[in-house]
Design an enzyme around this catalytic site. Structure first.
Site: not given
Ligand code: GLN
Length: 346
Positions: A83, A86, A208, A260, A278
């Site tokens: 993430s 993003k 993505y 988050y 993550v």
């Molecule tokens: N690739 C994972 C997802 O899309 C996690 C992305 C993240 O780091 N939250 O669920």
């Protein structure tokens, strides 16, 4: 450096730089030693590739806006960006379309919900922000290119400009993300239902999953962060990674939504625009000053790196890095760098 022809002078200069760099490097080594024994948190295991991460991996990297590097631990260990990608994809979409067309598709409100929650704004049907999966997939849909390979190439080139090197995708992580990404697919279809993503949503999902699977190191994250701290120009290569006028939007969205459903408390306690993933990465930006990259795979219940959060909290407090800090009386982090640049002993 070019005008220094005398070897003695060069040795003297290098010696000064080395001794003067010691305070900052020492601080990072001490932080690393103190947090390395922390065993809290759990490595992500929603796909087998991430579960293979060694919970002991731990790197802290700081790069100043003028390109000085201070590191401790496993700063060259590769991991997938997840993430943390993003905000950068959001920046590319802003560059491709401009602000208002992007805002028409994806909002900028924090959700207070988990990153993969299946929720859209009830009035506009837009995803709440580009840091939750819904918003990130809608943002990937906006990336320009004449065909899918060109869109992927533009995405990789963009990360390459921030890292100052060519980046690659971890193919097995990508295949697993794609194989198990049913929830992301469901979110994408919901957005298709509301006309928020284009009918080429399979491409948006592929893009993505690929962006999440880009391999980086803590050093790379610090360079990417330093590029944002430096107004969008990579501090070492001098290459522009993003037009300057968009940098503040990336930082704003990281500040309000980057960590988050811990984003509010992070903004309150740490006060540095940041993004976590993550894979165990955290990237944080102190505008005009420096970038921080931390890698440590064990995550807390909200999905943030346990050691990463603690190190950032401590750096923020120790050096008064909170963006709303005023009247800080401690030793500023700028002083540490000034020491190195002037060649004086700290
Ligand atoms: N690739 C994972 C997802 O899309 C996690 C992305 C993240 O780091 N939250 O669920």
């Amino acid at each position: 450096m070019a005008e220094l022809t005398n070897n003695g002078e060069i040795d003297l200069l290098l010696g000064r730089m080395k001794s003067a760099a010691a305070p900052m490097r020492g601080i990072l080594q001490e932080l690393h030693a103190r947090y390395a024994p922390v065993t809290e948190g759990k490595v992500a295991d929603y796909i087998p590739e991430l579960a293979k991460a060694d919970p002991n991996w731990f790197g802290i990297s700081i790069v100043t806006a003028d390109g000085q590097v201070f590191e401790a631990g496993d700063c060259l260990q590769s991991f997938t960006i997840q993430s943390v990608s993003k905000p950068f994809i959001y920046g590319l979409a802003l560059e491709d379309l401009g602000l208002e067309p992007v805002l028409a598709r994806v909002g900028v409100e924090p959700t207070g919900e988990a990153f993969n929650s299946i929720v859209l704004d009830e009035v506009s049907n837009r995803p709440f922000n580009p840091m939750v999966n819904a918003g990130a997939i809608a943002t990937s849909d906006l990336i320009a290119g004449k065909d899918f390979p060109e869109r992927v190439t533009r995405m990789l080139d963009m990360f390459g400009r921030y890292c100052g090197r060519k980046v690659h995708i971890d193919n097995s992580v990508f295949m697993s993300e794609r194989l198990t990404g049913h929830r992301n697919r469901a979110i994408a279809h919901l957005m298709l239902n509301f006309g928020i993503v284009s009918p080429r949503l399979d491409e948006a999902l592929e893009l993505y999953f690929q962006q999440c699977s880009v391999l980086v190191t803590a050093h790379d994250l610090a360079m990417m962060a330093a590029t944002l701290a430096n107004g969008g120009v990579h501090p070492v290569t001098g290459e522009r990674a993003i037009p300057q006028q968009y940098v503040k939007y990336l930082l704003s969205i990281m500040h309000s939504c980057g960590m988050y459903d811990y984003a509010g408390e992070w903004a309150f306690r740490v006060g540095i625009p940041a993004k976590s993933g993550v894979g165990g990465g955290i990237l944080a930006v102190v505008p005009g000053q420096l970038g921080i990259g931390i890698f440590s795979p064990p995550l807390d219940a909200k999905g943030n790196s346990v050691r990463g959060v603690r190190v950032c909290k401590e750096l923020s407090e120790k050096f008064g890095l909170h963006c709303f800090e005023s009247g800080f009386t401690g030793r500023s982090i700028r002083d540490q760098f000034t020491v190195q640049r002037s060649g004086r002993q700290g």
